[in-house]
Design a protein around this motif. Structure first.
Motif, PDB file in Angstrom:
ATOM      1  N   ARG A 306       0.826  -1.194   0.000  1.00 18.83           N
ATOM      2  CA  ARG A 306       0.000   0.000   0.000  1.00 18.83           C
ATOM      3  C   ARG A 306       0.869   1.256   0.000  1.00 18.83           C
ATOM      4  O   ARG A 306       0.535   2.246  -0.638  1.00 18.83           O
ATOM      5  CB  ARG A 306      -0.918   0.001   1.222  1.00 18.83           C
ATOM      6  CG  ARG A 306      -1.831   1.189   1.289  1.00 18.83           C
ATOM      7  CD  ARG A 306      -2.938   0.993   2.291  1.00 18.83           C
ATOM      8  NE  ARG A 306      -2.449   0.576   3.597  1.00 18.83           N
ATOM      9  CZ  ARG A 306      -3.228   0.369   4.643  1.00 18.83           C
ATOM     10  NH1 ARG A 306      -4.522   0.535   4.550  1.00 18.83           N
ATOM     11  NH2 ARG A 306      -2.706  -0.020   5.786  1.00 18.83           N
ATOM     12  N   LEU A 310       0.449   3.330  -3.865  1.00 19.98           N
ATOM     13  CA  LEU A 310      -0.299   4.576  -3.978  1.00 19.98           C
ATOM     14  C   LEU A 310       0.514   5.613  -4.740  1.00 19.98           C
ATOM     15  O   LEU A 310       1.747   5.607  -4.711  1.00 19.98           O
ATOM     16  CB  LEU A 310      -0.674   5.100  -2.593  1.00 19.98           C
ATOM     17  CG  LEU A 310      -1.666   4.246  -1.796  1.00 19.98           C
ATOM     18  CD1 LEU A 310      -1.868   4.831  -0.409  1.00 19.98           C
ATOM     19  CD2 LEU A 310      -3.005   4.137  -2.520  1.00 19.98           C
ATOM     20  N   ALA A 328      -2.200   2.335  -8.418  1.00 17.86           N
ATOM     21  CA  ALA A 328      -2.953   3.216  -7.523  1.00 17.86           C
ATOM     22  C   ALA A 328      -4.463   2.973  -7.544  1.00 17.86           C
ATOM     23  O   ALA A 328      -5.097   2.962  -6.481  1.00 17.86           O
ATOM     24  CB  ALA A 328      -2.644   4.682  -7.856  1.00 17.86           C
ATOM     25  N   ALA A 333      -5.844   4.037   0.560  1.00 12.04           N
ATOM     26  CA  ALA A 333      -5.079   4.451   1.733  1.00 12.04           C
ATOM     27  C   ALA A 333      -5.832   4.163   3.023  1.00 12.04           C
ATOM     28  O   ALA A 333      -5.216   3.948   4.070  1.00 12.04           O
ATOM     29  CB  ALA A 333      -4.758   5.951   1.638  1.00 12.04           C
ATOM     30  N   GLU A 387      -1.728  12.655  -2.101  1.00 14.86           N
ATOM     31  CA  GLU A 387      -1.605  11.231  -2.396  1.00 14.86           C
ATOM     32  C   GLU A 387      -2.953  10.730  -2.895  1.00 14.86           C
ATOM     33  O   GLU A 387      -4.000  11.105  -2.369  1.00 14.86           O
ATOM     34  CB  GLU A 387      -1.172  10.461  -1.144  1.00 14.86           C
ATOM     35  CG  GLU A 387      -0.751   9.032  -1.419  1.00 14.86           C
ATOM     36  CD  GLU A 387      -0.216   8.358  -0.162  1.00 14.86           C
ATOM     37  OE1 GLU A 387       0.901   7.817  -0.202  1.00 14.86           O
ATOM     38  OE2 GLU A 387      -0.936   8.384   0.862  1.00 14.86           O
ATOM     39  N   GLY A 389      -5.287   7.310  -4.740  1.00 14.81           N
ATOM     40  CA  GLY A 389      -5.405   5.884  -4.951  1.00 14.81           C
ATOM     41  C   GLY A 389      -6.823   5.423  -4.687  1.00 14.81           C
ATOM     42  O   GLY A 389      -7.644   6.144  -4.101  1.00 14.81           O
TER      43      GLY A 389
END
Length: 489
Positions: A306, A310, A328, A333, A387, A389
């Motif tokens: 993970r 991502l 992603a 997350a 970030e 994902g």
């Protein structure tokens, strides 16, 4: 607080921050917020300060030294002259002069030039040396000093021959044998002269002021015919160049993800025909199971997956990490977000008649589009520590499509859950509240972005807009087809 004359005070604060090595100066959003905080109650310069702090040329000037910094400042002032009125421009120039030019580096005594930033009439400024390596030659003006597109102090530079966004501090070599060795003291004093507010005020008194602070360099007595929209039109190429530069940086990841979307669709077709064809399980259920398997693997023995899979903002432009654009969309997350997106996909696509390979292809392309738009927005706003994902982009697209069709066709569209039909607008409200609770709070201590900026740079927001746009396109296409049939009849 009177904002007129505050430029030198803000520049003094910037110089003090640079001297003590204050953290966050390389973040345009953080730097802009700090400068705005110094204004107090009078926010006259708040917008221009935030815009100045986010400009790449200012960050380049902060990172560089010597000739590279002077070249970046020249290009920055040229851009600012095309955007702001004289009063605002004078304060921004004072800020740059006080905050980025080292004091005490004027001309030596007896040279005939003052050590302060006040200009000498007829002095050539930085025309010959500052832009020599940028491939530009100064264009002398007749009569009084004129400030115009590409003009730096008393010298006018052809702005079309200079790409201000392409100046790189690493590409300027002060020891180049083709250039004249610069005199550091002379050049610093000349830059102060060219950036001086007094020089700018004397220049603009004799010329007409145009909208957005755009000035036309002309000989005395000539009439100006510059249209009011010239400032906005002149800024358009710079925006397009910046967009093209950002797209080039993201191109490796985008190309790899688009190609892998076709590969994953083919693998899904093989899986569907080889293993799932006798099974009554639909393609939507299989897609949810694949997402669940990836998330469970990232929680167990492959929990580091993970962190690696991502897509972070720093990795989005790194060709060596282009594979994260592919992984992603299949990792989340947050485990709770993964559970929510899985249930929503099961609710919306559980009874879909589409084959697994078609669902996988549409899921990958929708996720890729939302990821690309979110990454471009983050770069455009100068954000960091973002970030992305998961399936939030695809889920937002499905909900946006359903809500858009319900509004445009003026009928309720819902999804069956047993004996209950959940309207699309209910999903929008519930999922929207949960997504805002995850997106708006700051996740990184150094993240200086505002909540609204984090929303604009989120994958879910762009997925929702893509779904609404697709609903509008489908509705418009149906209207055109109906009109064409009636015309043929």
């Amino acid at each position: 607080m009177d904002c007129l004359g505050i430029g030198r005070k803000l520049g003094g604060s910037l110089a003090a921050w640079r001297e003590v090595g204050t953290a966050g100066l390389d973040n345009g959003v953080v730097l802009g917020n700090r400068l705005v905080d110094l204004l107090g109650a009078d926010q006259f310069l708040a917008g221009p300060l935030r815009d100045l702090a986010r400009r790449p040329l200012l960050q380049q000037a902060l990172r560089s030294e010597g000739l590279a910094r002077r070249s970046a400042l020249q290009a920055l002032v040229a851009d600012l002259q095309l955007t702001y009125a004289p009063a605002v421009l004078a304060e921004l120039i004072d800020l740059l002069e006080t905050g980025l030019l080292e004091p005490g580096l004027g001309h030596p005594a007896g040279s005939g030039h003052p050590a302060s930033g006040h200009p000498v009439s007829g002095h050539p400024g930085l025309g010959n040396r500052g832009f020599k390596q940028a491939g530009s030659s100064p264009l002398p003006l007749q009569g009084a000093v004129a400030i115009g597109p590409g003009a730096i102090g008393p010298v006018a530079i052809d702005s079309d021959s200079i790409d201000s966004d392409s100046i790189d501090s690493d590409s300027i070599d002060s020891d180049s044998p083709d250039s004249e060795p610069p005199d550091s003291g002379s050049l610093d004093s000349r830059l102060k002269e060219s950036l001086s507010k007094e020089s700018f005020k004397r220049a603009t008194r004799s010329h007409q002021t145009f909208p957005r602070g755009l000035e036309l360099a002309m000989a005395p007595g000539e009439a100006s015919t510059l249209p009011p929209a010239a400032g906005a039109l002149h800024q358009l190429p710079a925006s397009l160049r910046r967009l093209g530069r950002d797209l080039r940086r993201l191109a490796p990841g985008l190309a790899l993800a688009a190609a892998m979307a076709l590969v994953l669709s083919w693998l899904a077709k093989v899986l569907d025909h080889g293993l799932l064809r006798p099974s009554p399980i639909g393609g939507g259920v299989v897609l949810v199971l694949l997402l669940a398997a990836g998330q469970l693997a990232s929680l167990g023995p492959l929990r580091r997956l993970r962190l690696w899979g991502l897509l972070s903002q720093q990795a989005s432009a790194d060709p060596r990490l282009a594979w994260r654009w592919v992984t992603a969309p299949w990792l989340h997350a947050r485990t709770l977000e993964a559970l929510l997106n899985g249930l929503l996909l099961l609710l919306i696509l559980g009874r879909s008649p589409l084959a697994l390979n078609e669902l996988v292809l549409r899921y990958c392309l929708t996720s890729l589009a939302s990821l690309a738009l979110a990454a471009l927005t983050a770069r455009w706003l100068g954000l960091r520590h973002q970030e992305w994902g998961g399936a939030s982009g695809a889920v937002g697209g499905l909900i946006g499509l359903a809500v858009g069709q319900a509004l445009l066709r003026w009928r309720e569209i819902g999804f069956g859950l047993g004996r209950i039909t959940i309207p699309a607008w209910v999903l929008l409200v519930v999922v929207g509240c949960l997504q805002l609770a995850w997106i708006l709070p700051r996740r990184h201590p150094d993240d200086g972005a505002r909540p609204g900026q984090r929303l604009l740079a989120s994958q879910w927001w762009w997925g929702l807009l893509l779904g609404l746009a697709w609903a509008l396109l489908s509705w418009g296409s149906a209207l055109v087809q109906l009109w064409w049939r009636q015309r043929l009849a």
